[in-house]
Design a protein around this motif. Structure first.
Motif, PDB file in Angstrom:
ATOM      1  N   ASN A  40       0.732  -1.259  -0.028  1.00  7.84           N
ATOM      2  CA  ASN A  40       0.063   0.024   0.161  1.00  7.84           C
ATOM      3  C   ASN A  40       0.847   1.372  -0.203  1.00  7.84           C
ATOM      4  O   ASN A  40       0.352   2.414   0.646  1.00  7.84           O
ATOM      5  CB  ASN A  40      -0.998  -0.044   1.041  1.00  7.84           C
ATOM      6  CG  ASN A  40      -1.740  -1.295   1.415  1.00  7.84           C
ATOM      7  OD1 ASN A  40      -2.433  -1.561   0.187  1.00  7.84           O
ATOM      8  ND2 ASN A  40      -1.507  -2.061   2.202  1.00  7.84           N
ATOM      9  N   TYR A  41       2.189   1.079  -0.660  1.00  5.02           N
ATOM     10  CA  TYR A  41       2.883   2.553  -0.656  1.00  5.02           C
ATOM     11  C   TYR A  41       2.631   3.311  -2.004  1.00  5.02           C
ATOM     12  O   TYR A  41       2.193   2.377  -3.030  1.00  5.02           O
ATOM     13  CB  TYR A  41       4.556   1.986  -0.652  1.00  5.02           C
ATOM     14  CG  TYR A  41       5.129   2.074   0.602  1.00  5.02           C
ATOM     15  CD1 TYR A  41       4.369   1.615   1.777  1.00  5.02           C
ATOM     16  CD2 TYR A  41       6.420   2.628   0.843  1.00  5.02           C
ATOM     17  CE1 TYR A  41       5.131   1.538   2.998  1.00  5.02           C
ATOM     18  CE2 TYR A  41       7.345   2.432   1.958  1.00  5.02           C
ATOM     19  CZ  TYR A  41       6.390   2.119   3.100  1.00  5.02           C
ATOM     20  OH  TYR A  41       7.073   2.168   4.305  1.00  5.02           O
ATOM     21  N   ASP A  42       2.509   4.427  -2.008  1.00  6.04           N
ATOM     22  CA  ASP A  42       2.354   5.154  -3.137  1.00  6.04           C
ATOM     23  C   ASP A  42       3.860   5.454  -3.637  1.00  6.04           C
ATOM     24  O   ASP A  42       4.948   5.298  -3.028  1.00  6.04           O
ATOM     25  CB  ASP A  42       1.486   6.593  -2.768  1.00  6.04           C
ATOM     26  CG  ASP A  42       2.285   7.534  -1.927  1.00  6.04           C
ATOM     27  OD1 ASP A  42       3.607   7.584  -1.664  1.00  6.04           O
ATOM     28  OD2 ASP A  42       1.583   8.300  -1.288  1.00  6.04           O
ATOM     29  N   ASN A  89       5.983  -4.208  -4.194  1.00  3.96           N
ATOM     30  CA  ASN A  89       4.769  -3.336  -3.243  1.00  3.96           C
ATOM     31  C   ASN A  89       3.525  -4.263  -3.635  1.00  3.96           C
ATOM     32  O   ASN A  89       3.121  -4.797  -4.755  1.00  3.96           O
ATOM     33  CB  ASN A  89       4.687  -2.235  -4.065  1.00  3.96           C
ATOM     34  CG  ASN A  89       3.838  -1.087  -3.359  1.00  3.96           C
ATOM     35  OD1 ASN A  89       3.138  -1.242  -2.221  1.00  3.96           O
ATOM     36  ND2 ASN A  89       3.091  -0.142  -4.364  1.00  3.96           N
ATOM     37  N   VAL A 115      -0.462  -4.494  -3.586  1.00  2.00           N
ATOM     38  CA  VAL A 115      -1.679  -3.508  -3.728  1.00  2.00           C
ATOM     39  C   VAL A 115      -2.628  -4.194  -3.882  1.00  2.00           C
ATOM     40  O   VAL A 115      -2.817  -5.142  -4.720  1.00  2.00           O
ATOM     41  CB  VAL A 115      -1.083  -2.172  -4.514  1.00  2.00           C
ATOM     42  CG1 VAL A 115      -0.164  -1.515  -4.126  1.00  2.00           C
ATOM     43  CG2 VAL A 115      -0.710  -2.935  -6.035  1.00  2.00           C
ATOM     44  N   ILE A 145      -3.942   1.426 -10.156  1.00  2.45           N
ATOM     45  CA  ILE A 145      -2.579   1.236 -10.249  1.00  2.45           C
ATOM     46  C   ILE A 145      -1.836   1.266 -11.375  1.00  2.45           C
ATOM     47  O   ILE A 145      -0.590   1.520 -11.809  1.00  2.45           O
ATOM     48  CB  ILE A 145      -1.971   0.230  -9.658  1.00  2.45           C
ATOM     49  CG1 ILE A 145      -2.504  -1.059 -10.106  1.00  2.45           C
ATOM     50  CG2 ILE A 145      -2.568  -0.061  -8.199  1.00  2.45           C
ATOM     51  CD1 ILE A 145      -1.803  -2.354  -9.607  1.00  2.45           C
ATOM     52  N   ASP A 179       0.028   4.728 -12.560  1.00  2.00           N
ATOM     53  CA  ASP A 179       1.337   5.277 -11.954  1.00  2.00           C
ATOM     54  C   ASP A 179       2.022   4.353 -11.305  1.00  2.00           C
ATOM     55  O   ASP A 179       3.215   4.102 -11.712  1.00  2.00           O
ATOM     56  CB  ASP A 179       0.900   6.236 -10.713  1.00  2.00           C
ATOM     57  CG  ASP A 179      -0.312   5.610  -9.697  1.00  2.00           C
ATOM     58  OD1 ASP A 179      -0.598   4.593  -9.808  1.00  2.00           O
ATOM     59  OD2 ASP A 179      -0.718   6.503  -8.909  1.00  2.00           O
ATOM     60  N   LEU A 180       1.467   3.040 -10.473  1.00  5.73           N
ATOM     61  CA  LEU A 180       2.204   2.105 -10.196  1.00  5.73           C
ATOM     62  C   LEU A 180       2.834   1.100 -11.048  1.00  5.73           C
ATOM     63  O   LEU A 180       4.183   0.717 -10.889  1.00  5.73           O
ATOM     64  CB  LEU A 180       1.489   1.517  -8.849  1.00  5.73           C
ATOM     65  CG  LEU A 180       1.279   2.111  -7.642  1.00  5.73           C
ATOM     66  CD1 LEU A 180       0.508   1.697  -6.466  1.00  5.73           C
ATOM     67  CD2 LEU A 180       2.801   2.675  -6.875  1.00  5.73           C
TER      68      LEU A 180
END
Length: 327
Positions: free
Chosen positions: A173-175, A191, A193, A202, A205-206
């Motif tokens: 759950n890290y941005d 990560n 998510v 996501i 960006d992720l």
């Protein structure tokens, strides 16, 4: 089963990884221990070599059952993924940032996000004991903690790798700003998510960040806690203390029902369930390393594992994505 390397590590995880939240019981209405153990055994028998859990799941119960289930098995062929940083009892009770009130035996239990170095070292020892092992394959920050510097958390993870107690370090759950700050101290493996047909944020960006930095993505809630199985629409009753009664209210249920109906002909043609089709679609999305799939019994575990046998053509993927655009 397909096995995929996690980020820049040497860890090879099964594309379908067993998600052990539900067998912990808390927030899911409970589960029979014998069914939970059988679910883990069936997963391992059908090629699911990786198991994801956390101390918070059942307040230690999930880790304990996993430890019991893998006792006597070849540890080198099993990858244990667990977490730290959600505090509800002991000497660290009340430290960190308040998260929410969980429930245990009808009583509210305050849960805090707390990722200090001292707490990490304490939690790891407790997890090792519950899991019945001397190392953890992937240790993950469960949720970001605003009260502890990210550098302190990452330095503790580095130390645990040096000590041989963990093989790799990840976060959940890290941005992107948090990932970048963490990368100043350590190269993260992954990560974890939330991602599903109904929750594709996501991708903007992720996912590009993961490609650029070779960071693995572990997906949780691919079935949106059972909503995408279709059972909810077939008069499947949830227990009163099941958190999904509130969780499902965020979705346009009529559109979800229509989506599942549109997928039914493809699933029938392949002689699989819509749930298996949804799970397989998720494993095929860009930058997704592994997908967590929970199960409460052996039958569900086998169905999850067999989802990897499904072949989805380019034309079918285009059709599915067109249906998703209607949500």
């Amino acid at each position: 089963m397909e096995y995929r390397r996690l980020g820049n590590t040497t860890l090879e995880l099964s594309a379908i990884t067993y998600g052990a939240f539900a067998i912990g019981g808390n927030m899911w209405g409970g589960n029979e221990k014998k069914d939970s153990i059988a679910a883990i055994h069936a997963s391992l028998d059908y090629g699911v070599s990786s198991i994801d859990t956390a101390p918070f799941y059942g307040f230690g119960l999930s880790e304990e059952m996993i430890g019991e289930a893998i006792k006597g098995k070849d540890r080198s062929k099993i990858q244990l993924l667990t977490k730290f940083g959600l505090v509800w009892d002991g000497s660290n009770r009340g430290k960190g940032a308040f998260f929410f009130d969980a429930e245990e035996n009808g009583q509210a239990v305050p849960v805090f996000k707390y990722t200090s170095k001292a707490n990490i070292m304490k939690e790891v020892e407790e997890s090792l004991k519950r899991l019945g092992t001397d190392y953890i394959d992937l240790l993950q920050v469960h949720w970001p903690d605003s009260t502890t510097p990210i550098s302190e958390t990452m330095e503790a993870l580095e130390l645990l790798i040096e000590q041989g107690k963990i093989r790799a370090a990840g976060v959940c759950n890290y941005d992107i700003p948090q990932l970048k700050e963490a990368s100043e101290t350590i190269q993260l493996a992954s990560n974890q998510v939330s991602y599903s047909m109904l929750n594709r944020g996501i991708e903007h960006d992720l996912v590009p960040y993961a490609f650029d930095t070779k960071t693995g993505i572990i997906v949780y809630s691919p079935m949106e806690r059972g909503l995408l199985t279709g059972k909810y629409f077939n008069e499947s009753k949830l227990k009163e203390n099941d958190h999904r009664n509130d969780y499902f209210s965020q979705f346009n249920l009529e559109k979800v029902k229509n989506l599942l109906a549109s997928l039914e002909p493809i699933a029938q043609n392949k002689k699989v369930s819509v749930a298996q089709l949804v799970l397989r679609w998720t494993t095929l999305q860009p930058a997704i390393t592994v997908v967590l799939a929970g199960s409460r019994n052996a039958e569900q575990s086998v169905a999850n594992a067999k989802a990897m046998d499904i072949n989805i053509s380019t034309e079918e993927l285009i059709f599915i994505n067109n249906q998703l655009s209607k949500l």
